[in-house]
Design a protein around this motif. Structure first.
Motif, PDB file in Angstrom:
ATOM      1  N   LYS A 280      35.897  47.157  43.975  1.00  0.00           N
ATOM      2  CA  LYS A 280      35.474  45.792  43.679  1.00  0.00           C
ATOM      3  C   LYS A 280      36.701  44.939  43.404  1.00  0.00           C
ATOM      4  O   LYS A 280      37.592  45.346  42.669  1.00  0.00           O
ATOM      5  N   TYR A 281      36.726  43.751  43.986  1.00  0.00           N
ATOM      6  CA  TYR A 281      37.844  42.842  43.794  1.00  0.00           C
ATOM      7  C   TYR A 281      37.362  41.550  43.134  1.00  0.00           C
ATOM      8  O   TYR A 281      36.208  41.150  43.291  1.00  0.00           O
ATOM      9  N   SER A 282      38.286  40.918  42.443  1.00  0.00           N
ATOM     10  CA  SER A 282      38.081  39.564  41.925  1.00  0.00           C
ATOM     11  C   SER A 282      39.350  38.782  42.262  1.00  0.00           C
ATOM     12  O   SER A 282      40.260  38.655  41.447  1.00  0.00           O
ATOM     13  N   PHE A 283      39.404  38.286  43.502  1.00  0.00           N
ATOM     14  CA  PHE A 283      40.645  37.736  44.026  1.00  0.00           C
ATOM     15  C   PHE A 283      40.991  36.383  43.419  1.00  0.00           C
ATOM     16  O   PHE A 283      40.102  35.566  43.120  1.00  0.00           O
ATOM     17  N   VAL A 284      42.286  36.151  43.240  1.00  0.00           N
ATOM     18  CA  VAL A 284      42.830  34.823  42.970  1.00  0.00           C
ATOM     19  C   VAL A 284      43.809  34.504  44.096  1.00  0.00           C
ATOM     20  O   VAL A 284      44.407  35.404  44.677  1.00  0.00           O
ATOM     21  N   ASP A 299      43.805  40.482  40.965  1.00  0.00           N
ATOM     22  CA  ASP A 299      43.620  40.987  42.326  1.00  0.00           C
ATOM     23  C   ASP A 299      43.999  39.881  43.300  1.00  0.00           C
ATOM     24  O   ASP A 299      43.584  38.727  43.121  1.00  0.00           O
ATOM     25  N   VAL A 300      44.778  40.202  44.316  1.00  0.00           N
ATOM     26  CA  VAL A 300      45.155  39.225  45.331  1.00  0.00           C
ATOM     27  C   VAL A 300      44.980  39.841  46.712  1.00  0.00           C
ATOM     28  O   VAL A 300      45.057  41.063  46.882  1.00  0.00           O
ATOM     29  N   ILE A 301      44.735  38.965  47.677  1.00  0.00           N
ATOM     30  CA  ILE A 301      44.691  39.387  49.076  1.00  0.00           C
ATOM     31  C   ILE A 301      45.528  38.387  49.857  1.00  0.00           C
ATOM     32  O   ILE A 301      45.388  37.173  49.679  1.00  0.00           O
ATOM     33  N   PHE A 360      45.419  43.798  47.052  1.00  0.00           N
ATOM     34  CA  PHE A 360      45.976  44.467  45.879  1.00  0.00           C
ATOM     35  C   PHE A 360      44.996  44.313  44.719  1.00  0.00           C
ATOM     36  O   PHE A 360      44.474  43.216  44.479  1.00  0.00           O
ATOM     37  N   LYS A 361      44.792  45.397  44.005  1.00  0.00           N
ATOM     38  CA  LYS A 361      43.946  45.363  42.813  1.00  0.00           C
ATOM     39  C   LYS A 361      44.774  45.716  41.587  1.00  0.00           C
ATOM     40  O   LYS A 361      45.481  46.724  41.586  1.00  0.00           O
TER      41      LYS A 361
END
Length: 631
Positions: A280-284, A299-301, A360-361
């Motif tokens: 599970k991700y919570s991207f910024v 977390d970033v993508i 990235f997490k």
């Protein structure tokens, strides 16, 4: 508007067998009869984040259930209240301490009515099961009997019965008999450590199910035994671990508890992996990093724009040699950020393709050179993940992103986020005197800086040693050697240095004066010139700057330089400061380093004042002034 509830569904849920997938994943129209918060503090121990017990009715009967924590926001925002009509789209049913626990995993709000529909009555589990034929259960399944029943013991060598496992988000130190079914989303290296009590080994893993994630750690012989058994991406039954309060210093997992895997812990691989998320991700976005606190995790993508070779550095703290590799990441926000890999991650890294999408997490946010990122032991990295965010980013980069220009955070002059290390906060402005009094209360043993937001005017700038000659690659100081410049860190010779600011300047407001220290981005803002341009003015020409030491020239006219210093004064700025206690020449003092500097935007300042006047404080002030009698 009238609603038709799904009559009889409460009875079906209460008496469901674990293999009724259509029931657990179907859509059921029900009414909320009540909501109650059950999170609390017991004996000084914080239980997990607030949980809500919900009572659901089908118009004839009602049952109790728990809301999954991801649905808490519906309650907090008051979208989910008493008598709300909902469509339950996904639920799970588990056995906890010989009781059935229904957890609502996903629901959709259909509407709101003013009263209860029908006259629903409570379901008595034992009565309903006694009056209806017992559903057929798999062999070795724990059977819920009336109040005098017992649970069939499970052989240690067999996996737990299907469906009879505990949700991760429900674990606490007050439960002993539990089994979780979870996927390993991260596994660290087997590390060696040394303490006063001796040497040992440890590793940690992160387990995840549909309700949440939790970190588990094993030591010494247990670590050696379990390490080859656990693999990232696989699903396991885990039981008989010890649940303790999480040590947040060593973990970025969003859970108040963690599991200690001791010698009696039981782990067995599960081959039924349905309904368990991979990760599970919570991207910024990279542009939002300036709003995050230093040392926080996120977390970033992003797209991998380029990467360096593996380099070796020596840690000042441990005097140990470490290997590092730096990645340059970009995304739609228009920002470029450097991310550092360490150790085996740095050595083993190899991109799957040119400019892959990388997710990235749990990477750590740093403030070196503005904003940077770093992998830590609990971080994970996945190239080209099969998720919507990855596909969208790939499409953007292939269509237009590859030719776009990007800016780094140290050159960004945009708005700042909240204080506390993330950025300037206008709502937390403090005058210099108040800031100084608070900083003086920092304990001598405190190593972390304290952040302040303030507004002040530059009154004086020390012109001596305003910049230093730096290596254009690593920004470390270089020394002149026979007409050339030598960088010991990069082990190379340069034709000329790139100067970088290192400033000390006095600021003042209506309460007092303080000395601030700033680096390159501060000088760029104050002088509106690069350090190279300022030093060229100081030494009287580019030739002297390159061929001689900037501060060795004795026959220079500093009139233009002094005029430049004078013009830079008497200007006000918004500052984000980090105050930290240190010792210099046996004198204990507070140093105020500038983390962010922002020239005043008078439109923004006026808008902020207008917003302030709309607050209750502003309205009260206006009323008080209107009541005053003017003579």
């Amino acid at each position: 508007m009238s609603y038709q509830l799904d009559t009889g569904i409460c009875h079906r849920i209460q008496n469901a067998t674990p293999n009724e997938g259509e029931l657990f994943n179907g859509s059921h129209t029900l009414q909320v009869l009540s909501l109650k918060k059950v999170g609390k503090q017991t004996e000084g121990v914080n239980l997990p984040s607030d949980r809500y017990r919900i009572v659901l009715s089908d118009g004839v009967q009602f049952i109790q259930a728990m809301l999954a924590t991801q649905l808490n926001e519906m309650v907090v925002d008051k979208h989910l209240t008493r008598f709300t009509i909902v469509c339950v789209e996904r639920l799970s049913c588990n056995y906890v301490q010989e009781k059935r626990l229904v957890i609502i995993m996903a629901l959709r709000i259909l509407g709101q009515v003013d009263q209860k529909i029908g006259e629903p009555v409570s379901i008595d589990a034992s009565t309903s099961e006694a009056s209806t034929p017992a559903p057929e259960r798999p062999p070795q399944q724990s059977v819920v009997q009336p109040s005098t029943s017992t649970i069939t013991a499970q052989p240690a060598s067999r996996p737990p019965p299907k469906g009879n496992w505990h949700p991760i988000e429900g674990l606490s130190p007050y439960q002993n008999n539990w089994t979780i079914k979870a996927r390993v989303t991260q596994k660290s290296e087997l590390k060696h450590y040394s303490t006063q009590r001796g040497e040992g080994k440890l590793f940690n893993v992160t387990f995840m199910d549909e309700t949440g994630e939790i970190r588990a750690t094993a030591f010494n012989q247990v670590a050696e035994s379990l390490y080859p058994k656990l693999e990232e991406g696989k699903v396991y039954y885990v039981s008989k671990g010890k649940v303790n309060l999480a040590k947040k210093k060593f973990s970025n997992v969003m859970n108040d508890f963690e599991i200690s895997l001791e010698k009696n812990a039981e782990i067995e691989e599960c081959f039924e992996t349905t309904n368990l998320p991979m990760i599970k991700y919570s991207f910024v976005t990279l542009g939002e990093l300036q709003n995050l606190n230093k040392d926080s995790t996120c977390d970033v993508i992003a797209i991998l724009k380029e990467y360096s070779d593996v380099n070796e550095i020596t840690s000042r703290a441990t005097n140990r040699t470490m290997k590092k590799r730096e990645l340059t990441l970009v995304d739609k926000s228009g920002f470029s950020v450097r991310l550092t890999l360490w150790g085996n991650q740095a050595e083993n890294f190899k991109p799957d393709e040119q400019n892959p999408v990388v997710a990235f997490k749990g990477v750590k946010v740093g403030d070196f050179g503005g904003r940077s990122l770093g992998m830590i032991a609990s971080s994970t990295m996945t190239q080209n993940p099969d998720i919507p965010e990855s596909h969208a980013l790939r499409g953007w980069y292939d269509s237009s992103g590859s030719g776009a220009s990007f800016q780094s955070h140290n050159n960004a002059g945009g708005s700042f986020g909240a204080a506390g290390g993330g950025g300037f906060s206008r709502s937390e402005l403090k005058p210099l005197l108040e800031m100084k009094l608070e900083a003086n209360r920092i304990p001598e043993s405190e190593e972390k800086p304290v952040y302040f937001s303030t507004r002040a005017m530059v009154m004086h700038i020390r012109g001596e040693n305003i910049a230093y000659p730096a290596c254009e690659t690593c920004n470390k100081k270089v020394v002149e050697d026979g007409g050339a410049w030598r960088c010991d860190k990069c082990d190379k010779t340069l034709a000329g240095p790139t100067y970088r600011y290192i400033m000390s300047f006095a600021v003042s407001d209506h309460t007092g004066q303080l000395w601030f220290q700033g680096f390159n981005d501060v000088g760029d803002t104050v002088f509106e010139k690069t350090a190279n341009e300022v030093i060229e003015i100081k030494v009287g020409g580019l030739a002297k700057l390159i061929l001689t030491s900037a501060y060795a020239s004795q026959d220079r006219d500093e009139t233009q330089y002094n005029l430049l210093l004078s013009k830079a004064c008497c200007k006000s700025y918004n500052f984000l400061l980090r105050a930290k206690r240190d010792s210099y020449n046996d004198n204990n003092r507070i140093r105020y380093g500038v983390s962010r500097i922002l020239p005043l935007n008078y439109k923004e300042e006026c808008d902020a004042l207008l917003d302030l006047m709309d607050t209750s404080w502003g309205q009260q002030t206006l009323k008080s002034e209107s009541d005053m009698v003017v003579y």
